[in-house]
Every structure is written in structure tokens, then in C-alpha cells.
Design an enzyme around this catalytic site. Sequence first.
Site, PDB file in Angstrom:
ATOM      1  N   HIS A  63       4.899 -27.671 -17.785  1.00 26.00           N
ATOM      2  CA  HIS A  63       3.695 -26.953 -17.021  1.00 26.00           C
ATOM      3  C   HIS A  63       4.290 -26.583 -15.246  1.00 26.00           C
ATOM      4  O   HIS A  63       4.531 -25.056 -14.088  1.00 26.00           O
ATOM      5  CB  HIS A  63       2.487 -27.613 -16.490  1.00 26.00           C
ATOM      6  CG  HIS A  63       1.526 -27.087 -15.233  1.00 26.00           C
ATOM      7  ND1 HIS A  63       0.655 -25.192 -15.430  1.00 26.00           N
ATOM      8  CD2 HIS A  63       1.486 -26.557 -13.781  1.00 26.00           C
ATOM      9  CE1 HIS A  63       0.259 -24.793 -14.727  1.00 26.00           C
ATOM     10  NE2 HIS A  63       0.110 -25.617 -13.559  1.00 26.00           N
ATOM     11  N   LYS A 110      -0.090 -12.600  -7.393  1.00 26.18           N
ATOM     12  CA  LYS A 110       0.411 -13.264  -8.756  1.00 26.18           C
ATOM     13  C   LYS A 110      -0.724 -14.499  -9.673  1.00 26.18           C
ATOM     14  O   LYS A 110      -1.968 -13.819  -9.087  1.00 26.18           O
ATOM     15  CB  LYS A 110       0.699 -14.480  -8.108  1.00 26.18           C
ATOM     16  CG  LYS A 110       1.768 -15.465  -9.324  1.00 26.18           C
ATOM     17  CD  LYS A 110       2.269 -17.163  -8.269  1.00 26.18           C
ATOM     18  CE  LYS A 110       3.107 -17.834  -9.052  1.00 26.18           C
ATOM     19  NZ  LYS A 110       3.674 -18.920  -8.987  1.00 26.18           N
ATOM     20  N   HIS A 114      -5.002 -20.939 -15.715  1.00 24.54           N
ATOM     21  CA  HIS A 114      -5.399 -22.131 -16.700  1.00 24.54           C
ATOM     22  C   HIS A 114      -6.652 -22.125 -17.723  1.00 24.54           C
ATOM     23  O   HIS A 114      -7.350 -22.657 -17.620  1.00 24.54           O
ATOM     24  CB  HIS A 114      -6.572 -23.007 -15.309  1.00 24.54           C
ATOM     25  CG  HIS A 114      -6.936 -23.601 -14.385  1.00 24.54           C
ATOM     26  ND1 HIS A 114      -7.684 -24.964 -14.407  1.00 24.54           N
ATOM     27  CD2 HIS A 114      -5.332 -24.725 -14.149  1.00 24.54           C
ATOM     28  CE1 HIS A 114      -7.347 -26.060 -13.172  1.00 24.54           C
ATOM     29  NE2 HIS A 114      -6.455 -25.256 -12.810  1.00 24.54           N
ATOM     30  N   GLN A 263     -10.267 -30.774 -12.771  1.00 25.25           N
ATOM     31  CA  GLN A 263     -10.387 -30.757 -11.566  1.00 25.25           C
ATOM     32  C   GLN A 263     -11.531 -30.331 -10.572  1.00 25.25           C
ATOM     33  O   GLN A 263     -11.898 -29.264 -12.020  1.00 25.25           O
ATOM     34  CB  GLN A 263      -9.082 -30.175 -10.503  1.00 25.25           C
ATOM     35  CG  GLN A 263      -7.512 -30.308 -10.919  1.00 25.25           C
ATOM     36  CD  GLN A 263      -6.772 -29.054 -11.754  1.00 25.25           C
ATOM     37  OE1 GLN A 263      -7.592 -29.567 -12.967  1.00 25.25           O
ATOM     38  NE2 GLN A 263      -5.692 -29.571 -12.112  1.00 25.25           N
ATOM     39  N   ASP A 291       0.504 -24.910  -0.924  1.00 22.83           N
ATOM     40  CA  ASP A 291      -0.714 -25.654  -1.234  1.00 22.83           C
ATOM     41  C   ASP A 291      -0.367 -26.730  -2.283  1.00 22.83           C
ATOM     42  O   ASP A 291      -0.067 -26.838  -2.688  1.00 22.83           O
ATOM     43  CB  ASP A 291      -1.208 -24.477  -2.079  1.00 22.83           C
ATOM     44  CG  ASP A 291      -0.810 -23.651  -3.540  1.00 22.83           C
ATOM     45  OD1 ASP A 291       0.179 -23.869  -3.300  1.00 22.83           O
ATOM     46  OD2 ASP A 291      -1.400 -24.554  -4.421  1.00 22.83           O
ATOM     47  N   GLY A 560       5.550 -14.952 -11.146  1.00 22.43           N
ATOM     48  CA  GLY A 560       4.355 -15.055 -12.114  1.00 22.43           C
ATOM     49  C   GLY A 560       4.652 -16.340 -12.731  1.00 22.43           C
ATOM     50  O   GLY A 560       4.221 -17.695 -11.951  1.00 22.43           O
ATOM     51  N   ASN A 561       4.414 -16.726 -14.220  1.00 14.87           N
ATOM     52  CA  ASN A 561       3.944 -17.920 -14.600  1.00 14.87           C
ATOM     53  C   ASN A 561       3.457 -17.717 -16.228  1.00 14.87           C
ATOM     54  O   ASN A 561       4.011 -17.490 -17.221  1.00 14.87           O
ATOM     55  CB  ASN A 561       1.792 -18.053 -14.123  1.00 14.87           C
ATOM     56  CG  ASN A 561       1.241 -19.840 -15.206  1.00 14.87           C
ATOM     57  OD1 ASN A 561       0.640 -19.625 -15.838  1.00 14.87           O
ATOM     58  ND2 ASN A 561       2.316 -20.716 -15.361  1.00 14.87           N
TER      59      ASN A 561
END
Length: 761
Positions: A63, A110, A114, A263, A291, A560-561
Site C-alpha cells: 500500500h 486525487k 479504502h 481507523q 498528513d 493516483g493510487n
Amino acid sequence: MTGTVPQLDTVDSVERAAATPGQPQPYRELGLKDDEYARIRDILGRRPTDAELAMYSVMWSEHCSYKSSKVHLRYFGETTTDEMRAKMLAGIGENAGVVEIGDGWAVTFKVESHNHPSYVEPYQGAATGVGGIVRDIMAMGARPIAVADPLRFGPADAPDTARVLPGVVAGVGGYGNCLGLPNVGGEVVFDASYAGNPLVNALCVGSMRVEDLHLAFASGTGNKIILFGARTGLDGIGGVSVLASETFAGDDGGGRKKLPSVQVGDPFTEKVLIECCLELFHAGLVVGIQDLGGAGLSCATSELASAGDGGMAVDLDAVPLRAEGMTAAEILSSESQERMCAVVRPEDVAAFMAVCAKWDTLATVIGEVTEGDRLRITHRGETVVDVPPRTVAHDGPVYERPVERSATQDALLADGPERLPRPAAPTELRAEILRMAASPNLCSRAWVTEQYDRYVRGNTASAQPADTGVVRVDEETGRGIAVSTDCNARFAALDPYTGAQLALAEAYRNVAVSGAVPAAVTNCLNFGSPEDPHVMWQFSQAVRGLADGCAQLGIPVTGGNVSFYNQTGDRAILPTPVIGVLGVLDDVARRVRSGFTGDGDAVVLLGETRDELAGSEWAHVVHGHLGGRPPVVDLAAEQRLAALLAAAATDGVLTGSHDLSDGGLAQALVEAVLVGGHGAEIDLPDELDPFVALFSESAGRVLVTVADGDALLARAAEAGVPARRIGTTGGSGLRIGTLAPLGADELREAWEGTLPGLFGA
């Protein structure tokens, strides 16, 4: 792999690690391979401490490190031209991409995933997904102005979907609504491949003045490191960094290999944190900022130090905690939400603290920038981390996973939809229109979107059920942005290269339908296990398709991711490259509305219709079929279409518009009637089989309404866009050729009743 981290009664210091080289360590349980652990020992010249082991394990996770995707993602850089780079103020590698939109304004956006946390705990998984992407936008110096949520679930009538979907929707809405951010778009898609592995992708858009851009780096020896926001707790240890880096177990009754803590979010703390950050930015009190999301302090400290011009010293004893007795490894690995880390000049610390106090935001100096190139962290008076920060943050493993196209792919392509029985009689076609309109993937999303505040802050110009979310950025000039996310995963399964380009084309077209000029792209690439060679073939093809498509369109991928391991046991999800496109409008008042907005307008179909039903919603809904070759994608034609729409919108020619995609013309007509509030009489082209005309999912098509149909046809001809007038608006229902009329109430009952019937009113 578990979500726990090593715990010892004695602080495992660097000195102790050097003196006990043979001490066994649970590196495999933390997800590290034998060779990765050996490499860490080589880097350090000793065994890692417990804290160092925790840092490397979370930062080298799939990740956080992108270790299986880096070799393919480099292709974005290879295909990005200087002209495309010039459009970006910040791009790939930053917390979020940033583009200038004119009049001194910049926009950052963005999308991230999750997914696994949202299956384990749907509400908090989805809520903290929203919170995390919002903080990415904040870290660029921007005010978040809107969110969107591309969602995918298992079969709509499956018991587990009834558990997961309501929780996810409540989490997205609960967190976003409390932040006061309008939810302006997204998707809700159902498919059996997502059973046990839903996709919860979250997008955020933020706006700022160009000069307010901030980046994540620790610069300036002696500058202070300040942690501010919520306290650090045991919730989220391992969190998404661990949970998103391995598949769930096989179908053993619901068991999973690991259940790290999901979380827990507090949107009210984040709302205050947003305002605090903005005041700190405007006061010029921040040198660099990051962050705390995946991997928590491990990520924030190592990335800030790695991107800076020196080292960093951090004292974990200064970190405000909300649990007693936390170990250094737990503090560093915690993914507790609503936290930020800033680099601040010593002379600005007092002012920084005063702003935080004004917003009742806890802030603590936890370290400083140092000379050299080491990240040193102390705990209980002992040095527990002493590492080169780049080895943690940026020089993790890079795998060239085997890439192999499965032998089954040819059979999939050969099994086209031509063999499927098609309705022909008018009564059959009429029944099929209603059946499709009521299907889970095409029915109204109002049950979902009405749980979101779409108009808070007063700057939303368009939101669902419109094709595109439109938000005003500048209240004086009306300048604004449009954003859309799209992906037909069935197309990507048939041909991942073409499927990624079709997703890009659809998002690009949806933005253009509003009258906006497409400007930039973000992506969330959701795939199965990278250890499966066929999955890596799908991934590599999708990346190349997206990169080549953006190069042809001349718009950059700003970031991106990648989300791997989206599978349960050996069953992977359909390859799902979600593509987000951002467009710019000079004045949102000139946006084009969705649907049929008045009587007496000409209905014009732009684009070319072909017999293209492979991967279509019709094949999926009616026959449960997936096979054949997906629709042809013609990006040059998409460009011409977008240019025509933008020019026509600027001139005020269009009275309504609607993209043709899932469900084809039939579904577009149903939605245009119900969303716009006016009916229409439609004549299908004589040269086309009525079934093909109604249900084909050929790309590059838009349904528009205009007062002067002949003038638009002339403009389309000049622009090189196929166009034909197919009807006139009027009345309240839908009349199509020789089919019996479809009344508005009948259409509405079919379209609006499905989701409330499945999930409760």
C-alpha cells in the site's frame, strides 16, 4: 501478517539491537519477506530495533511502497510531454496533483482507496477513507471544496451487501456531511466479483490561490517538527498499510488472515483541523507539511526527512497519546486519524501554537530538522530509530513481478454476445427498457445520494443525478470545475488496455457534457493480487492504456493510487481502473444541465452507433454474460466531440445534454426524461436494428437538446462529429417509434424503486 507490532518490557534501543544480532524478530508476521528483512539488516549493518522493524514493515508494504507497481507506473513519466507537464503545478509523487485553472486559481484533486478496511468495518472504513483523502488535499495548501465516492459492491441482493453497503454509505455521508463538504459525484456498481471485497474509492477536490501551494519536505536545519491535531492511539495500528497489502483468506465462512484495527474517525476534529491549517498557511507559518494517513508517523517523518535537505530528530515522548504504555513501534505505526505534521521555523513556533490554540487544536513540538542524512527517533530516553530516511520512504523493494496473459483470455474474447437472444418485437423492446431501468446498476442512486449533502457551502452547480459534479471556485467570476469518475470493469476484463481508455474517455466525455474543458486526470487502479501473473498483465496493460490515452488527449495524469490484493482467496475482482477527470469552466452559470429541460427542443444524437454489446449492461443484466471485444475507443473523436460541446455551451446553444454509456440510448432517454422533467418523442434510425440502436454501448456518444436543431447539425458537421436529429421534447413520458408509450410514472416506478426495495426506504 497481523495488525500488531512487537512489544517488549525493555525498550529495544539501537544500542541493544547492535548487541543482540541473533534475537529472533517477527518480520514475517509483519509482512516482510526473508530477502526484505535481510536487506534491512544490510542497510543498518545490524538487526533493526522493534521500532525500525515496524517502520520498514509498514513503509515497505504494498500500500505504501508501490513495490509491485513502480516498474509499470514509470510509463506515465515516459509518456508525459513537456506541454502536459507545464499544465501541472504538482504531479505524481506529491500528496495530490495540482493544476492552474486561471485567474490565479489552482485546483488539487486525487482519488484513493479504502477497500479492505471498509469490508472489515464498513462505517469507519469508509468514513476514514474520506478523512484521509481530504487531508491529502489539505496538505497541498488547499481548502477542500467537494468529495465524490466511486463505490463497488457484490450482488445487490446478497446478504453481505446488505451489511456492507448501508454502512459504507453512512460512513461516506456521515464524515463528509460533518465536514461540510458537498458530495457531487461518484458511482455505485454491483458485480459478483466484488462480493467479499468491495471497492470504496474516495475523491476530494480542493481550491487555492496559486501562491498558496505547499509541498511535503523537511528543510532548514533547526526548523521544528510540530505534530498537531488529534492524539495518537492504538486504533488503526497496522491499519490500511497492512490491511491493503494482502488478500483476504479463502471462503472459509468469513475468516480472514489478519484483522488489524480499522481507523476511527472524528470529522468534527478534522473540520477544525481544516480551518486551522488554512490559517497557518495564510499566515506563512509552514515550511513543509504532511498528513498522517497510511503508516502514520512512520510515513510522515520518513517522507518529510527524505524529501528535505537534511536529517530529522524526533522524540516520541513528546507525542500526545490517548493510550497508556504505548511502545515506540505502536506510536510510529498508529494510523489514528485527524493528524498533521508541519515543519516550522523556530521564530514562527509561538505564532503557530497561537493559531492552533485559537482553533483548540492540540499541537506539540516533537523534533527538529538536523544536519546529515539520518532520521533518529528517541523513546523513554533511548534511541530506538537511526536510519537513512530515504531507505524507509523511497528506496523500498521494487519487484518485477511475472507478467503473463492468461490462456483463458482468448476464449473470453471469442465468446461474444452475438449468440445471445435479442428482443425484436416492440413489446419485447419496451419490456427490456423497463427491465434495464430497474436493474441495480442502472436504477436511480437517490437512495444513496440523498444521504449526502450535495449543496452545502452553496457553490455546487451540479451534482448527481447529473453526469458530472460542477462546483464554483471563484464566487466573483463564477469560475469553477467539473469532475467525473468512471470505469466499466467488464470492458477492462475483456481488454484492459482498451478498457482503461474507455474509462478515460467516459470520464472525459462526462466532464465535456457539462460544457467544461477537460484539464487533468487522477486514477485509482484497483486490481487483484500482484503475485498472479495474469493480474499483473491486466495492470500493466491498463497503465499503458491510460498513459497512452492521456498522451493522445494531451491531459496529464497528476497522481493516483494503486490498490492490489483485491481478492478473496484465488478469486480476484474484475480489473477496475477508476479514472477521474477534472475540467474547467469559465463560468459555472453556463454549465449545461442534464436531461430534457423544456418542450419543443430538438433531440440530437452526437456520435456513431455500432453493434457493440460485449461487456454491456444488457448482456450482464439479461444474460449474466461477459465475453467478446469491448467497444472501439476513438480518442480523436472524443476530442472533437468535447470541443464541440464546450463551444456550444459557451455560446449558450445547448438546453440539455446527457452522456450515453451504461445501458446505451434507452437508458439515456429514461434518465433524460426523469431528471430533466420533460418527455420526448423519438424516432430510431432506419438503418439500425432497433435493439442495437437502443442498447448498444458504443463510445463517443452524447444526447443533446437544442432550440435550433439544424444549426447544431451544421456545427457538428463542421467539427467532424456525426450527428442526427432523432426527436423532439414534449409531454411527460417517452414515445419511441412503434413502441407503446412509456409514461413518466411507469418509468419512475421502475427507475426509483430498486434500491429502496433492496435496502429499505
